[in-house]
Design a protein around this motif. Structure first.
Motif, PDB file in Angstrom:
ATOM      1  N   GLU A  36       0.766  -1.204   0.136  1.00 56.68           N
ATOM      2  CA  GLU A  36       0.182  -0.063  -0.176  1.00 56.68           C
ATOM      3  C   GLU A  36       0.812   1.498  -0.032  1.00 56.68           C
ATOM      4  OE1 GLU A  36      -4.194  -0.863   2.061  1.00 56.68           O
ATOM      5  OE2 GLU A  36      -2.388  -1.056   3.537  1.00 56.68           O
ATOM      6  N   ASP A  37       1.890   1.300   0.813  1.00 55.66           N
ATOM      7  CA  ASP A  37       2.850   2.635   0.594  1.00 55.66           C
ATOM      8  C   ASP A  37       3.854   2.555  -0.095  1.00 55.66           C
ATOM      9  OD1 ASP A  37       4.045   0.397   1.897  1.00 55.66           O
ATOM     10  OD2 ASP A  37       4.420   1.427   3.751  1.00 55.66           O
ATOM     11  N   ALA A  38       4.542   1.304  -0.717  1.00 58.63           N
ATOM     12  CA  ALA A  38       5.586   1.450  -1.472  1.00 58.63           C
ATOM     13  C   ALA A  38       5.593  -0.114  -2.004  1.00 58.63           C
ATOM     14  CB  ALA A  38       6.977   2.071  -0.983  1.00 58.63           C
ATOM     15  N   PHE A  39       6.612  -0.653  -1.200  1.00 55.69           N
ATOM     16  CA  PHE A  39       6.964  -2.278  -1.745  1.00 55.69           C
ATOM     17  C   PHE A  39       7.396  -2.950  -0.619  1.00 55.69           C
ATOM     18  CE2 PHE A  39      10.634   0.718  -2.782  1.00 55.69           C
ATOM     19  CZ  PHE A  39      11.382   0.197  -1.840  1.00 55.69           C
ATOM     20  N   LEU A  40       7.452  -4.274  -0.626  1.00 56.81           N
ATOM     21  CA  LEU A  40       7.915  -5.120   0.594  1.00 56.81           C
ATOM     22  C   LEU A  40       9.510  -5.002   0.517  1.00 56.81           C
ATOM     23  CD1 LEU A  40       6.772  -7.176   2.522  1.00 56.81           C
ATOM     24  CD2 LEU A  40       7.304  -8.933   0.744  1.00 56.81           C
ATOM     25  N   ARG A  41       9.432  -4.511   1.972  1.00 57.77           N
ATOM     26  CA  ARG A  41      11.133  -4.440   2.126  1.00 57.77           C
ATOM     27  C   ARG A  41      11.772  -5.657   2.670  1.00 57.77           C
ATOM     28  NH1 ARG A  41       7.890  -0.316   5.194  1.00 57.77           N
ATOM     29  NH2 ARG A  41       8.057   1.626   4.173  1.00 57.77           N
ATOM     30  N   LEU A  42      12.785  -5.893   2.041  1.00 54.71           N
ATOM     31  CA  LEU A  42      13.797  -6.903   2.476  1.00 54.71           C
ATOM     32  C   LEU A  42      15.190  -6.407   2.918  1.00 54.71           C
ATOM     33  CD1 LEU A  42      13.444 -10.124   2.899  1.00 54.71           C
ATOM     34  CD2 LEU A  42      14.973  -9.999   0.892  1.00 54.71           C
ATOM     35  N   PRO A  43      15.345  -5.792   4.149  1.00 57.47           N
ATOM     36  CA  PRO A  43      16.541  -4.830   4.587  1.00 57.47           C
ATOM     37  C   PRO A  43      17.836  -5.841   4.264  1.00 57.47           C
ATOM     38  CG  PRO A  43      14.984  -4.652   6.323  1.00 57.47           C
ATOM     39  CD  PRO A  43      14.361  -5.696   5.319  1.00 57.47           C
ATOM     40  N   SER A  44      18.870  -4.982   3.635  1.00 58.88           N
ATOM     41  CA  SER A  44      19.994  -5.750   3.288  1.00 58.88           C
ATOM     42  C   SER A  44      21.242  -4.744   3.287  1.00 58.88           C
ATOM     43  CB  SER A  44      19.858  -6.482   1.764  1.00 58.88           C
ATOM     44  OG  SER A  44      19.859  -5.184   0.989  1.00 58.88           O
ATOM     45  N   PRO A  45      22.385  -5.213   3.299  1.00 58.44           N
ATOM     46  CA  PRO A  45      23.560  -4.199   3.380  1.00 58.44           C
ATOM     47  C   PRO A  45      23.782  -3.845   1.875  1.00 58.44           C
ATOM     48  CG  PRO A  45      24.301  -6.494   3.493  1.00 58.44           C
ATOM     49  CD  PRO A  45      23.004  -6.522   3.882  1.00 58.44           C
ATOM     50  N   VAL A  46      24.002  -2.420   1.873  1.00 54.86           N
ATOM     51  CA  VAL A  46      24.272  -1.999   0.384  1.00 54.86           C
ATOM     52  C   VAL A  46      25.898  -1.830   0.096  1.00 54.86           C
ATOM     53  CG1 VAL A  46      23.846  -0.027  -1.261  1.00 54.86           C
ATOM     54  CG2 VAL A  46      21.963  -0.759   0.537  1.00 54.86           C
ATOM     55  N   VAL A  47      26.236  -0.591   0.768  1.00 53.51           N
ATOM     56  CA  VAL A  47      27.760  -0.480   0.550  1.00 53.51           C
ATOM     57  C   VAL A  47      28.659  -0.935   1.886  1.00 53.51           C
ATOM     58  CG1 VAL A  47      29.526   1.320   0.289  1.00 53.51           C
ATOM     59  CG2 VAL A  47      27.415   1.613  -0.807  1.00 53.51           C
ATOM     60  N   THR A  48      28.115  -0.702   3.066  1.00 54.26           N
ATOM     61  CA  THR A  48      28.516  -1.363   4.146  1.00 54.26           C
ATOM     62  C   THR A  48      27.870  -2.381   4.833  1.00 54.26           C
ATOM     63  OG1 THR A  48      27.399   0.506   5.297  1.00 54.26           O
ATOM     64  CG2 THR A  48      29.805   1.155   4.646  1.00 54.26           C
ATOM     65  N   SER A  49      28.034  -2.767   5.918  1.00 52.11           N
ATOM     66  CA  SER A  49      27.329  -3.947   6.459  1.00 52.11           C
ATOM     67  C   SER A  49      26.102  -3.341   7.101  1.00 52.11           C
ATOM     68  CB  SER A  49      27.952  -4.809   7.331  1.00 52.11           C
ATOM     69  OG  SER A  49      28.752  -3.765   8.522  1.00 52.11           O
ATOM     70  N   TRP A  50      25.808  -2.117   7.252  1.00 51.97           N
ATOM     71  CA  TRP A  50      24.760  -1.506   8.050  1.00 51.97           C
ATOM     72  C   TRP A  50      23.470  -1.637   6.922  1.00 51.97           C
ATOM     73  CZ3 TRP A  50      25.369  -0.173  12.787  1.00 51.97           C
ATOM     74  CH2 TRP A  50      26.525   0.197  13.243  1.00 51.97           C
ATOM     75  N   CYS A  51      22.192  -1.756   7.768  1.00 48.95           N
ATOM     76  CA  CYS A  51      20.863  -2.437   7.261  1.00 48.95           C
ATOM     77  C   CYS A  51      20.539  -1.069   6.487  1.00 48.95           C
ATOM     78  CB  CYS A  51      19.984  -2.733   7.971  1.00 48.95           C
ATOM     79  SG  CYS A  51      20.064  -4.271   8.927  1.00 48.95           S
ATOM     80  N   SER A  52      19.841  -1.368   5.201  1.00 46.33           N
ATOM     81  CA  SER A  52      19.372  -0.635   4.295  1.00 46.33           C
ATOM     82  C   SER A  52      17.733  -0.893   3.957  1.00 46.33           C
ATOM     83  CB  SER A  52      20.236  -0.156   2.838  1.00 46.33           C
ATOM     84  OG  SER A  52      19.191   0.686   2.043  1.00 46.33           O
ATOM     85  N   ASP A  53      16.791  -0.036   4.328  1.00 50.00           N
ATOM     86  CA  ASP A  53      15.542  -0.535   4.260  1.00 50.00           C
ATOM     87  C   ASP A  53      14.940  -0.337   2.923  1.00 50.00           C
ATOM     88  OD1 ASP A  53      15.329  -1.543   6.786  1.00 50.00           O
ATOM     89  OD2 ASP A  53      14.712   0.575   7.457  1.00 50.00           O
ATOM     90  N   ALA A  54      15.880  -0.023   1.927  1.00 51.25           N
ATOM     91  CA  ALA A  54      15.328   0.470   0.424  1.00 51.25           C
ATOM     92  C   ALA A  54      15.647  -0.814  -0.334  1.00 51.25           C
ATOM     93  CB  ALA A  54      16.100   1.660   0.032  1.00 51.25           C
ATOM     94  N   ASN A  55      15.730  -1.776   0.185  1.00 52.21           N
ATOM     95  CA  ASN A  55      15.916  -2.956  -0.708  1.00 52.21           C
ATOM     96  C   ASN A  55      14.428  -3.487  -0.968  1.00 52.21           C
ATOM     97  OD1 ASN A  55      17.088  -4.940  -2.232  1.00 52.21           O
ATOM     98  ND2 ASN A  55      17.000  -6.470  -0.550  1.00 52.21           N
ATOM     99  N   PRO A  56      14.005  -3.459  -2.550  1.00 47.68           N
ATOM    100  CA  PRO A  56      12.623  -4.464  -2.504  1.00 47.68           C
ATOM    101  C   PRO A  56      12.652  -5.779  -2.743  1.00 47.68           C
ATOM    102  CG  PRO A  56      13.419  -3.335  -4.401  1.00 47.68           C
ATOM    103  CD  PRO A  56      14.636  -2.928  -3.519  1.00 47.68           C
ATOM    104  N   ALA A  57      11.921  -6.566  -2.148  1.00 45.14           N
ATOM    105  CA  ALA A  57      11.718  -7.896  -2.444  1.00 45.14           C
ATOM    106  C   ALA A  57      11.310  -8.195  -3.895  1.00 45.14           C
ATOM    107  CB  ALA A  57      10.743  -8.608  -1.243  1.00 45.14           C
ATOM    108  N   GLY A  58      11.922  -8.717  -4.739  1.00 50.76           N
ATOM    109  CA  GLY A  58      11.480  -9.244  -6.159  1.00 50.76           C
ATOM    110  C   GLY A  58      10.592 -10.414  -6.013  1.00 50.76           C
TER     111      GLY A  58
END
Length: 538
Positions: free
Chosen positions: A167-189
């Motif tokens: 409803e708001d955006a997409f199903l989030r699957l947090p994951s590390p992007v550049v560093t090991s810190w979590c990023s909530d902008a990773n969508p579940a495909g």
């Protein structure tokens, strides 16, 4: 002048229809309310109170745009009478390949072709009569009498890799992007099984206000399906203590929100496992989440969270994997066969037939009694098994040979072996055909009656190699050979019998080429450097 007006007509174009609130693909009846069409402007509040669901829950424009409006329709069944709920939200495309602005106007409309007439035939022939022609961006003929074409509703069933929308955006699957810190902008495909781990910064004093530590952050948005919205239900809750011990709660109906208790942050989310059920047409029909909750001490400034998502087609049984992607030592070798009419090998769904198996030894060592007992071939394990066959003069040759072949190969011997532990049935190139060989040997008997060929052994050789990076090589099967050895057995005299051993074996052979040092490829240069080449250094 007429020429000036015509030029103005050519240059100007009506504004494209971008108001998604006016789009309605289920509005089929003129001046009448369509059943379960929540976007139909002809429907009144009384009509909405009789609806059972919204046939089109979300309406969007072009799904390739980076930012766009989305009209979301739903029904409030708890109201009396039930009423329709309409929301206009901003939808963000998580893909890095998206359209920021549609500034090419010719792509927004269907250009009416110019009909050849005796007056314009020569001009059209000169322009379009060659092998190729060029469309001029500045010249476009627009029929002002033609109606503005409505934008098509892009809401459809999911395809592979498309982000799962909520409803708001997409199903989030947090994951590390550049560093090991979590990023909530990773969508579940969609249909993309993923497993991630990342580090989350926490503070015990503020743990009840950190959204990523709450169960609601992962289940509060419904998934947008093609026909209706799917709520994410809580499948199970596991509580982990500070020493790592885990306990499965008997009830998962009550949400456990993070809170501070005795300098501890309890009920903090440590892991989420999504399980999505879909139909064969790509429609999501069910979504569940399994949580791992734990306690965080005041001394901890960060925690590790794990996230996983898997997809299962409805009315099917999941096929167990033996690695991702390469085989894991000790897991079964996956096998299958290619039914007639299917372009790709299709593995059986049952564990008994989706694996490569060999004869399983029994305590009695009787081959006739051992028929049907199979043991899975485990990757990397050399195996040998067998039984004993008691032959009498009353036994017939052909039934005996077929029985021994069934004992060695089983009822359904596979035709293909998966090259990787996670090979899918539709990936044709990921399946290796099994080469079957036959070897005959002689056996001396006491009589000179007609000979009989019976199989006495099955030898399977699995050749594999290390695939990919040297840092993390993956085991890949490249060749499988099954060799049946037969022997010539002459009929025994009446009252005589003999015992013949029947064996089955599996051998794994690593054919990886050893990594050679890179310096061997360096060229040899035979020259003499000047005496002052390293000056002023020695």
């Amino acid at each position: 002048p007429a020429d000036t007006r015509d030029a103005a007509r050519v240059r100007s174009a009506p504004a494209p229809l971008t108001d998604v609130a006016r789009l309605c693909v289920c509005d089929l009846l003129v001046a009448q309310c369509d059943v379960n069409c929540c976007c139909d402007p002809d429907c009144s509040a009384e009509d909405f109170s009789l609806f059972t669901s919204c046939s089109v829950p979300v309406v969007t424009g072009d799904s390739q745009l980076c930012n766009q409006k989305a009209a979301v329709y739903s029904l409030d069944v708890e109201a009396n009478p039930p009423e329709r709920i309409f929301k206009l939200i901003d939808q963000v495309n998580p893909s890095i390949f998206c359209i920021h602005a549609t500034n090419y106007k010719q792509a927004l409309y269907l250009k009416s072709p110019e009909i050849p007439t005796p007056e314009n035939f020569d001009r059209l022939l000169e322009k379009f009569g060659g092998a190729s022609f060029r469309a001029e961006p500045d010249s476009w003929d627009l029929d002002t009498d033609a109606q503005n074409p409505p934008e098509a509703n892009e809401t459809s069933r999911y395809e592979y890799g498309v982000p799962v929308q909520t409803e708001d955006a997409f199903l989030r699957l947090p994951s590390p992007v550049v560093t090991s810190w979590c990023s909530d902008a990773n969508p579940a495909g969609f249909l993309v099984n993923q497993a991630t781990k990342c580090i989350r910064s926490v503070s015990v004093e503020k743990c009840d206000s950190i959204q990523a530590l709450s169960m609601l952050f992962y289940i509060n948005s419904s998934i947008l399906a093609s026909v209706f919205q799917v709520d994410i239900t809580v499948q199970s809750i596991v509580v982990q203590s500070l020493d790592g011990m885990r306990t499965l709660l008997s009830s998962s109906d009550v949400l456990r929100l993070p809170m501070v208790l005795d300098d501890l942050c309890i009920n903090a989310v440590l892991g989420v496992n999504y399980h999505i059920t879909h139909t064969d047409t790509g429609e999501i029909i069910e979504a569940a989440a399994a949580f791992v909750l734990g306690a965080i001490s005041k001394e901890e400034l960060s925690i590790e969270q794990s996230f996983e998502i898997s997809f299962t087609q409805a009315n099917t049984q999941p096929v167990p994997l033996s690695g991702n992607p390469g085989y894991v030592v000790g897991l079964p070798v996956r096998a299958g066969f290619q039914p007639q009419g299917y372009p790709s090998p299709a593995a059986f769904l049952s564990n008994k037939h989706s694996q490569l198996t060999i004869l399983q030894s029994t305590s009695t060592q009787d081959c006739l009694a051992a028929q049907g007992a199979r043991a899975p071939v485990l990757f990397g394990y050399n195996m040998i098994s067998g039984c004993k066959l008691r032959i009498t003069a009353a036994m017939k040759c052909q039934p005996l040979a077929q029985t021994l072949l069934d004992v060695l190969k089983g009822q359904s011997f596979p035709e293909y072996v998966a090259s990787f532990g996670n090979s899918q049935a539709q990936d044709v190139l990921d399946w290796v055909p099994i080469t079957q060989l036959h070897i005959s040997e002689q056996m001396v008997s006491h009589t000179l009656q007609s000979p009989c060929q019976i199989p006495v052994s099955l030898g399977i050789e699995v050749k594999w190699t290390k695939y990919g990076s040297l840092v993390n090589p993956q085991a890949r099967i490249v060749n499988v050979t099954a060799t049946i050895t037969t022997t010539t057995l002459k009929q025994l005299p009446s009252g005589r019998e003999r015992i013949i051993p029947i064996t089955s074996s599996v051998v794994f052979t690593d054919i990886s080429s050893p990594a050679e040092p890179s310096y061997k490829a360096w060229p040899t240069i035979n020259i003499k450097l000047p005496f002052d080449f390293f000056y002023p250094f020695v």
